[in-house]
Design a protein around this motif. Structure first.
Motif, PDB file in Angstrom:
ATOM      1  N   GLY A  68      -1.076  11.775 -10.042  1.00  0.00           N
ATOM      2  CA  GLY A  68       0.184  12.434 -10.565  1.00  0.00           C
ATOM      3  C   GLY A  68       0.186  13.788 -11.364  1.00  0.00           C
ATOM      4  O   GLY A  68       1.031  14.021 -11.850  1.00  0.00           O
ATOM      5  N   ARG A  69      -1.054  14.122 -11.712  1.00  0.00           N
ATOM      6  CA  ARG A  69      -1.226  15.419 -12.402  1.00  0.00           C
ATOM      7  C   ARG A  69      -0.800  16.480 -11.350  1.00  0.00           C
ATOM      8  O   ARG A  69      -1.416  16.735 -10.458  1.00  0.00           O
ATOM      9  N   ALA A  70      -0.121  17.393 -12.045  1.00  0.00           N
ATOM     10  CA  ALA A  70       0.300  18.502 -11.263  1.00  0.00           C
ATOM     11  C   ALA A  70      -0.793  19.734 -11.259  1.00  0.00           C
ATOM     12  O   ALA A  70      -1.344  20.122 -12.236  1.00  0.00           O
ATOM     13  N   ILE A  71      -0.893  20.142  -9.848  1.00  0.00           N
ATOM     14  CA  ILE A  71      -1.786  21.278  -9.715  1.00  0.00           C
ATOM     15  C   ILE A  71      -0.967  22.664  -9.189  1.00  0.00           C
ATOM     16  O   ILE A  71      -0.441  22.528  -8.161  1.00  0.00           O
ATOM     17  N   ASP A  72      -0.881  23.681  -9.872  1.00  0.00           N
ATOM     18  CA  ASP A  72      -0.153  24.926  -9.399  1.00  0.00           C
ATOM     19  C   ASP A  72      -1.081  25.636  -8.602  1.00  0.00           C
ATOM     20  O   ASP A  72      -2.384  25.842  -8.859  1.00  0.00           O
ATOM     21  N   SER A  73      -0.509  26.294  -7.650  1.00  0.00           N
ATOM     22  CA  SER A  73      -1.424  27.229  -6.794  1.00  0.00           C
ATOM     23  C   SER A  73      -0.303  28.488  -6.135  1.00  0.00           C
ATOM     24  O   SER A  73       0.949  28.236  -6.286  1.00  0.00           O
ATOM     25  N   PRO A  74      -0.676  29.529  -5.480  1.00  0.00           N
ATOM     26  CA  PRO A  74       0.244  30.403  -5.013  1.00  0.00           C
ATOM     27  C   PRO A  74       0.929  29.613  -3.797  1.00  0.00           C
ATOM     28  O   PRO A  74       2.015  30.294  -3.452  1.00  0.00           O
ATOM     29  N   PHE A  75       0.745  28.457  -3.385  1.00  0.00           N
ATOM     30  CA  PHE A  75       1.359  27.951  -2.261  1.00  0.00           C
ATOM     31  C   PHE A  75       2.309  27.129  -2.714  1.00  0.00           C
ATOM     32  O   PHE A  75       2.927  26.348  -1.840  1.00  0.00           O
ATOM     33  N   GLY A  76       2.196  26.784  -3.898  1.00  0.00           N
ATOM     34  CA  GLY A  76       3.311  25.627  -4.509  1.00  0.00           C
ATOM     35  C   GLY A  76       2.251  24.551  -5.388  1.00  0.00           C
ATOM     36  O   GLY A  76       1.286  24.762  -5.862  1.00  0.00           O
ATOM     37  N   ARG A  77       3.167  23.553  -5.673  1.00  0.00           N
ATOM     38  CA  ARG A  77       2.543  22.547  -6.665  1.00  0.00           C
ATOM     39  C   ARG A  77       2.059  21.357  -5.860  1.00  0.00           C
ATOM     40  O   ARG A  77       2.944  20.997  -4.851  1.00  0.00           O
ATOM     41  N   LEU A  78       0.980  20.633  -6.220  1.00  0.00           N
ATOM     42  CA  LEU A  78       0.511  19.587  -5.466  1.00  0.00           C
ATOM     43  C   LEU A  78       0.451  18.477  -6.755  1.00  0.00           C
ATOM     44  O   LEU A  78       0.092  18.877  -7.718  1.00  0.00           O
ATOM     45  N   TYR A  79       0.391  17.151  -6.179  1.00  0.00           N
ATOM     46  CA  TYR A  79       0.467  16.046  -7.085  1.00  0.00           C
ATOM     47  C   TYR A  79      -1.208  15.376  -6.890  1.00  0.00           C
ATOM     48  O   TYR A  79      -1.170  14.897  -5.572  1.00  0.00           O
ATOM     49  N   THR A  80      -1.944  15.104  -7.854  1.00  0.00           N
ATOM     50  CA  THR A  80      -3.002  14.354  -7.337  1.00  0.00           C
ATOM     51  C   THR A  80      -2.805  12.881  -7.054  1.00  0.00           C
ATOM     52  O   THR A  80      -1.762  12.385  -7.557  1.00  0.00           O
ATOM     53  N   PRO A  81      -3.546  12.231  -6.008  1.00  0.00           N
ATOM     54  CA  PRO A  81      -3.189  10.993  -5.682  1.00  0.00           C
ATOM     55  C   PRO A  81      -3.689  10.027  -6.534  1.00  0.00           C
ATOM     56  O   PRO A  81      -4.732  10.261  -7.456  1.00  0.00           O
ATOM     57  N   ASN A  82      -3.434   8.631  -6.314  1.00  0.00           N
ATOM     58  CA  ASN A  82      -3.804   7.526  -6.929  1.00  0.00           C
ATOM     59  C   ASN A  82      -5.207   6.934  -6.532  1.00  0.00           C
ATOM     60  O   ASN A  82      -5.496   6.798  -5.284  1.00  0.00           O
ATOM     61  N   LEU A  83      -6.358   7.022  -7.437  1.00  0.00           N
ATOM     62  CA  LEU A  83      -7.675   6.529  -7.072  1.00  0.00           C
ATOM     63  C   LEU A  83      -7.929   4.999  -7.382  1.00  0.00           C
ATOM     64  O   LEU A  83      -9.035   4.415  -7.236  1.00  0.00           O
ATOM     65  N   THR A  84      -6.815   4.187  -8.303  1.00  0.00           N
ATOM     66  CA  THR A  84      -7.194   3.259  -8.409  1.00  0.00           C
ATOM     67  C   THR A  84      -7.248   2.351  -7.236  1.00  0.00           C
ATOM     68  O   THR A  84      -6.672   2.509  -6.153  1.00  0.00           O
TER      69      THR A  84
END
Length: 470
Positions: free
Chosen positions: A91-107
């Motif tokens: 759920g952590r947001a990662i910004d890039s020139p292409f938009g925003r991504l959210y990291t997946p659940n690894l549990t």
């Protein structure tokens, strides 16, 4: 928008190579499936009739401990934790020139995490950037580096992740601009920027160098931040480790260049920096690097830290483009203030609204001088000052002496929080206390008074930095 348009143009021009890549992948897939079909337990030599339950338990416990160490090295928790109450749940947001991504659940939650993934699924994600259902993973996940990690180390991480408490949580959907949300384009990106292959030691180098190369180029994925990007946002192959950007922060040059890199650092200084976040007289970690120190590098074994230092210091020195005309390292600039406080006596309070009308000196005395002293010399931490300055000196400080004021502005906006075994460093954030004009004025005063007089920022740049997801 201009940068996004440039990337879209590049993808459009290169899309003709897509069919070539698909054909090549189709030819390779049968062999790939054959490798994945091999039982992992056979590959590890498990299942022997002479193995006792106690031996199996001991081996598995050792594997989990090794996986925990390797997961720390890769800062898996840092990227995949948005809420400390939900570690590894994504759920952590990662910004890039292409938009925003959210990291997946690894549990290991079966519904929202990776609990239903097989070892082969996990290997394929790490080595090929492919999800469990065959979808291509966005390269914000650094499979470009993780592909070099050995099967054994990947499976150790997998064993550790299985021991985590399952958390049922679905991260937000990615918010990517068209056409970058189309996962099919990743195949073309891979053709240009990705070479799946395990690490191969250099026979002409020492075992220590090769260990460092394996760590830096693999799980530590240092290039993701410290290497500039090319037109397609892949890692530059000609300017490796010469600096990049991450979430508004500048990741400085870590080549042995003596002006813009770490050529003036000793192995011990680099190791202290990775362990404590401070290299006296050089730099202190903030932003994403403070997180790396806190979550990852402070826990590394001394032999691994030294191996990483040996590898980095053996790379070709590359001059940072911002320092091409400079002759002195950024950590050699600056001198203490002498009479700024007495000059301010009797003066009125500066106005706000335009950076040119705001008194950076007044803002510094009001907000910063109590910790950093009005001279800018800071307050040392006594006997441990070489490792953990209590309040950082602004003189001979790589952030203050840099050609860009971005990192200084980010520190003022978001503060610094860095917990290590040596110290708990806390600088408050001023994003809610000062407006953009005040922060610009304060940053400009600090760089000119204590660092690089040629460095300046603007109100609009502060606004851009404030908008970056952290």
């Amino acid at each position: 928008m201009r940068r996004v348009s440039r990337y879209m143009t590049a993808f459009a021009l290169l899309f003709c190579g897509f069919s070539l890549y698909v054909a090549r992948q189709a030819a390779q897939e049968p062999a790939t499936r054959a490798v994945e079909a091999m039982p992992i337990s056979v590959a590890r030599g498990e299942g022997s009739s002479t193995t006792t339950d106690a031996d199996t338990h001991t081996r598995r416990a050792d594997l989990v401990r090794r996986g925990e160490y390797l997961a720390r090295l890769g800062n898996c928790a840092g990227c995949h934790t948005a809420d400390p109450a939900r570690p590894f749940a994504g759920g952590r947001a990662i910004d890039s020139p292409f938009g925003r991504l959210y990291t997946p659940n690894l549990t290991p939650d079966l519904a929202t995490g990776i609990g239903a993934w097989s070892d082969a699924d996990f290997l394929r994600a790490m080595h090929e950037g492919m999800g469990r259902d065959g979808e291509r993973l966005f390269p914000a996940f650094p499979y470009v580096e993780f592909t070099r990690v050995s099967d054994g180390d990947v499976l150790a991480i997998r064993a550790y992740l299985r021991t985590l408490a399952p958390i049922r949580y679905t991260p937000p959907a990615n918010l990517l601009h068209f056409p970058f949300k189309l996962r099919g384009l990743i195949a073309l990106w891979n053709l240009l920027n990705f070479e799946p292959a395990r690490f191969v030691p250099d026979p002409h180098q020492s075992a220590e160098y090769n260990r460092g190369a394996y760590l830096v180029e693999g799980l530590a994925h240092c290039e993701e931040c410290h290497t500039p990007r090319n037109l397609t946002y892949g890692l530059s192959k000609t300017r490796r480790f010469s600096g990049g950007t991450q979430a508004g922060w500048l990741a400085y040059n870590i080549t042995p260049d003596r002006v813009s890199g770490i050529g003036g650092w000793s192995d011990d200084a680099l190791m202290r920096y990775l362990t404590t976040g401070v290299a006296a007289g050089h730099a202190s970690a903030a932003g994403p690097m403070a997180e790396i120190v806190q979550n990852a590098t402070q826990y590394l074994r001394p032999e691994d830290l030294r191996a990483m230092s040996v590898f980095l210091r053996a790379q070709p020195g590359v001059r940072d483009l911002e320092h091409v005309k400079e002759l002195r390292p950024r950590d050699m600039l600056g001198e203490p203030a002498i009479d700024d406080v007495t000059t301010l006596r009797g003066s009125g309070v500066g106005g706000v609204g335009d950076a040119g009308k705001v008194s950076g000196a007044q803002l510094f005395v009001a907000n910063c001088a109590s910790c950093h002293r009005w001279t800018g010399a800071g307050v040392t931490g006594g006997a441990a000052a070489s490792a953990t300055s209590a309040y950082e000196s602004l003189i001979h400080n790589s952030t203050v002496g840099a050609s860009s004021a971005d990192n200084l502005a980010m520190v003022i906006l978001y503060g610094v929080r860095r917990q290590t075994k040596n110290a708990d460093v806390l600088m408050p954030a001023f994003a809610d206390e000062l407006d953009d004009a005040q922060i610009a004025a304060l940053a400009n005063y600090v760089t000119k008074r204590f660092g690089n007089p040629a460095t300046a920022t603007t109100v609009s740049r502060i606004a851009d930095l404030r908008a970056q997801a952290q």
